[in-house]
Design an enzyme around this catalytic site. Structure first.
Site, short mmCIF file in Angstrom:
data_model
loop_
_atom_site.label_atom_id
_atom_site.label_comp_id
_atom_site.label_asym_id
_atom_site.label_seq_id
_atom_site.Cartn_x
_atom_site.Cartn_y
_atom_site.Cartn_z
N ASP A 22 0.93 -1.12 0.00
CA ASP A 22 0.08 0.07 -0.03
C ASP A 22 0.74 1.23 0.08
OD1 ASP A 22 -2.59 -1.13 -0.25
OD2 ASP A 22 -2.58 -1.42 2.18
N HIS A 53 -0.08 -7.67 -1.29
CA HIS A 53 -1.15 -8.22 -1.00
C HIS A 53 -2.15 -7.90 -2.57
CE1 HIS A 53 -1.97 -4.19 0.41
NE2 HIS A 53 -3.32 -4.45 -0.30
N ARG A 104 -10.91 0.32 5.43
CA ARG A 104 -9.57 -0.02 5.89
C ARG A 104 -8.97 1.39 6.48
NH1 ARG A 104 -5.55 -0.21 1.00
NH2 ARG A 104 -5.03 2.10 1.49
#
Length: 311
Positions: free
Chosen positions: A113, A267, A282
């Site tokens: 991320d 991921h 999130r």
């Protein structure tokens, strides 16, 4: 079993006060018997953080009492929450990111991320609200074991390599089944400010000291290589990251929470759920600027850092 194989084993922790059940052989563990909230004591939070560093991604089933406010309160206990640098927060929240797929698409490529900024998040906390009856699982990969298993010539190469990461990338290649108008809308928001950051390809974890591969779909180019060579090398390295042995797959249920160490994992969502709805929210925890094996930190390239005022 060799020493390197033993090091990869994702074993139970006899010394942990938590009920931890490993999920896959090298990454991932379910923690049972805990209701996540902002009221957890410091010892429990410390044990959760320790499990996160060890197992890379941890899962909690049936957290049905965890609404937006409680998720934000728990995030504040775990660390310092931050909003996404370009995407607006979910309606009614302070820093939660909405992940609501109603038309069968998701970010279905491997990434870490927000690596297009220098101090990208150290961890993410993902809460499942609505889950497809079938499909929509998420995969995580252990970037530490990926580095450790590289053949020595590749390890020598990446130890001294740097890469430029950006949020202006090939969106069409990474979002399955996304119509063109939706693609352009996503691009306009996600790249409303274009970032580029130069990172070491091998990051030294600030807590464990482990070395991991810092790659994923935000990589634009390796420093010193042209675009074509960069893409070929990225494909080789990514193949090592996402070997099945380095991964764990989670079948979501509504109420589940996954927390991952964003400094040691990649991921991807699996966009196999057709027109079923997949809705999650999130929270992300602020991270520190990565340091490479040479001790040098990542650096921001775009937007250009403000120049220090002349003395």
């Amino acid at each position: 079993m060799t020493a390197i194989q033993q090091r990869f084993v994702n074993a139970r922790e006899a010394e942990s006060p938590l009920d931890i059940v490993p999920v896959a052989g090298r990454i991932g563990a379910e923690i049972r018997g805990i209701a996540l909230s902002g009221d957890l004591d410091d010892a429990t939070i410390a044990a959760i953080r320790a499990a996160l560093v060890r197992h890379k991604v941890i899962f909690f089933r049936d957290q049905h009492e965890l609404d937006d406010a409680r998720q934000e309160a728990f995030a504040e206990k775990l660390g310092e929450p931050v909003a996404h640098p370009t995407v607006p927060v979910a309606e009614g929240s302070r820093f939660l990111l909405e992940l609501d797929s109603r038309e069968g698409y998701a970010a279905s490529s491997w990434h870490t991320d927000v690596t297009f900024v220098p101090a990208y998040p150290e961890a993410s906390i993902l809460r499942a609200i609505v889950i497809p009856e079938a499909g929509g699982d998420t995969l995580w990969a252990n970037t530490v074991t990926a580095y450790e298993e590289l053949p020595e010539p590749l390890r020598l190469l990446v130890d001294n390599l740097k890469a430029v990461h950006t949020n202006l990338y090939d969106y069409a290649g990474h979002f399955a089944n996304l119509p063109q108008d939706k693609l352009e809308q996503h691009r306009a928001i996600f790249a409303s400010t274009v970032y580029e950051t130069e990172h070491p390809v091998v990051r030294v974890h600030p807590e464990s000291g482990e070395r991991s591969l810092l790659l994923g779909h935000f990589v634009k180019q390796f420093v010193g290589l042209n675009g074509a060579d960069s893409q070929r090398l990225l494909a080789v390295l990514q193949d090592h990251v996402v070997k099945p042995e380095n991964t764990v797959r989670w079948r979501w249920r509504a109420g589940d929470v996954a927390i991952w160490d964003n400094r040691a994992t990649q991921h991807r969502a699996i966009a196999d759920f057709g027109l079923q709805r997949r809705h999650l929210r999130r929270a992300t925890i602020a991270g520190t600027v990565p340091v490479g094996i040479d001790g040098k930190e990542s650096r921001l390239l775009k937007p250009e850092p403000l120049l220090q005022a002349a003395e």
